[in-house]
Design an enzyme around this catalytic site. Sequence first.
Site, PDB file in Angstrom:
ATOM      1  N   LYS A 146       1.887   7.426  11.543  1.00  0.00           N
ATOM      2  CA  LYS A 146       0.809   6.727  12.258  1.00  0.00           C
ATOM      3  C   LYS A 146      -0.493   6.661  11.484  1.00  0.00           C
ATOM      4  CE  LYS A 146       0.593   6.145  16.495  1.00  0.00           C
ATOM      5  NZ  LYS A 146       0.601   5.166  17.515  1.00  0.00           N
ATOM      6  N   HIS A 163      -6.455 -18.184  23.811  1.00  0.00           N
ATOM      7  CA  HIS A 163      -5.559 -17.436  24.714  1.00  0.00           C
ATOM      8  C   HIS A 163      -4.701 -16.424  23.954  1.00  0.00           C
ATOM      9  CE1 HIS A 163      -6.386 -20.875  27.467  1.00  0.00           C
ATOM     10  NE2 HIS A 163      -6.239 -21.581  26.357  1.00  0.00           N
ATOM     11  N   SER A 211      -1.627  10.939  13.353  1.00  0.00           N
ATOM     12  CA  SER A 211      -1.127  11.515  14.593  1.00  0.00           C
ATOM     13  C   SER A 211      -0.579  12.896  14.291  1.00  0.00           C
ATOM     14  CB  SER A 211      -0.029  10.626  15.164  1.00  0.00           C
ATOM     15  OG  SER A 211       0.825  11.385  15.993  1.00  0.00           O
ATOM     16  N   GLU A 251     -11.332   1.617  18.371  1.00  0.00           N
ATOM     17  CA  GLU A 251     -11.135   1.814  19.809  1.00  0.00           C
ATOM     18  C   GLU A 251     -12.385   2.412  20.453  1.00  0.00           C
ATOM     19  OE1 GLU A 251      -6.912   3.497  20.566  1.00  0.00           O
ATOM     20  OE2 GLU A 251      -7.322   3.792  18.449  1.00  0.00           O
TER      21      GLU A 251
END
Length: 457
Positions: A280, A153, A274, A287
């Site tokens: 970043k 979980h 970024s 992704e």
Amino acid sequence: MWGGRFSEGPSAIMEEINASIDIDRRLWREDIAGSKAHAAMLAACGVISDADNKAIQKGLDAVAGEIESGQFKYDKALEDIHMNIEARLKALIGEPAGRLHTGRSRNDQVATDFRLWVRTACEQSAAALRDLCRALAARALENADAVMPGFTHLQTAQPVTFGHHLLAYAEMFSRDASRFDDAARRMNECPLGAAALAGTSFPIDRDRTAKALGFDRPCANSLDAVSSRDFAMEAMAAAAITATHLSRLGEELVIWTSAQFGFVQLSDAFSTGSSIMPQKRNPDAAELVRAKAGRIVGSLNSLLIVMKGLALAYAKDMQEDKAATFQCFDDLALALAATTGMIGDLHVNRDAMKEAAGHGFSTATDLADWLVRKLNMPFRDAHHVTGAIVALAEKKGVALEALSLKDLQSVEPRMTDDVFDVLSVDASVASRTSFGGTAPANVKREAKKLLKALKAN
Ligand code: ARG
């Protein structure tokens, strides 16, 4: 090609909807191989002369050379790769070209070309999966004793080793590879010679063409040969399962690279920055691997629905099989390569993992097991006692191993000092030596076993 029956050409829109050349030009190698095998067989069976066969073979080689070198002019009016190649052959060698299509139709031709292409795609996917498994096993061996939290979980459950976690994916990807092997084996029957749908009256030798093209045997039923696309569905189903597995690993990389987790860092080669936030370091590749699953499952879905409800035999609907399949395997190849790349040069932050592994009372099960072993408590009672100890630790705001013996004894008076031996995360993973368990010794053994098996592949 069918001027005999028609007096007018197609409308521009008809040509646009009908033409598949922009997609199926990728089948040129398979188409030329299929035509060469067919012509050689026709000559061997005495259907065409040796001289015609020679001219066809030479002509097809010349066409292949033109395509390879980028000189070939594709013509939309010629619809697809089959007619583009045949028209060029005719221009190059004249009359013998017209004999190539004896005992054959575009229906068995395209089914053959496409099967050859999908078979190769399966082989390449299986090979890429095995490369990924090699990368995972190598990293697992290095990280056999790197402790991390295991989750259920997404809540801390029990400590595991990072190597064990990586090998879980290696198991999935090994099965995926074997699914592609199975699919390639099952599809390895040759449609060529089924002709339009009913077979042919020419004395052809289908075993010969099947063998020449590396198939195990010819398809036994001519209607099935030209109508079936389950080989592509099965290959894409294997791709969809693989993509689903890849997406889970992609998701974990996204989680693990977050500042909150900090378990791993992707190399510069597999990170992006970024344009506005200088600090970043984004896991874009992970992704995108996660997102590819959506596209790949979509490709499978697209073919399933195109084929659904089609009466036998060939229908033009089936021309739409290729775009989905090519897209599917382009996406898969990229997702696999990106994942192998990310895993290969992943920086593993062992300290952060270990630190996190100790949070969330992750060794509570070890404590319960100790109560069972030492005090001969039934596990259900041990579970209850441990729950009370966890509640106490939570109240005091400390980890289990930071409780004093006195604290422990306030819950269970028979508690002794040696309980502390099982409360560390290292002790926890080291004790899980059951077959398939996370103990570093197991992980080392399994990683080596896998690397050895992959060497043989
Ligand atoms: N381009 C077609 C396809 O991919 C080739 C087969 C055409 N056959 C036909 N009977 N029109 O499906």
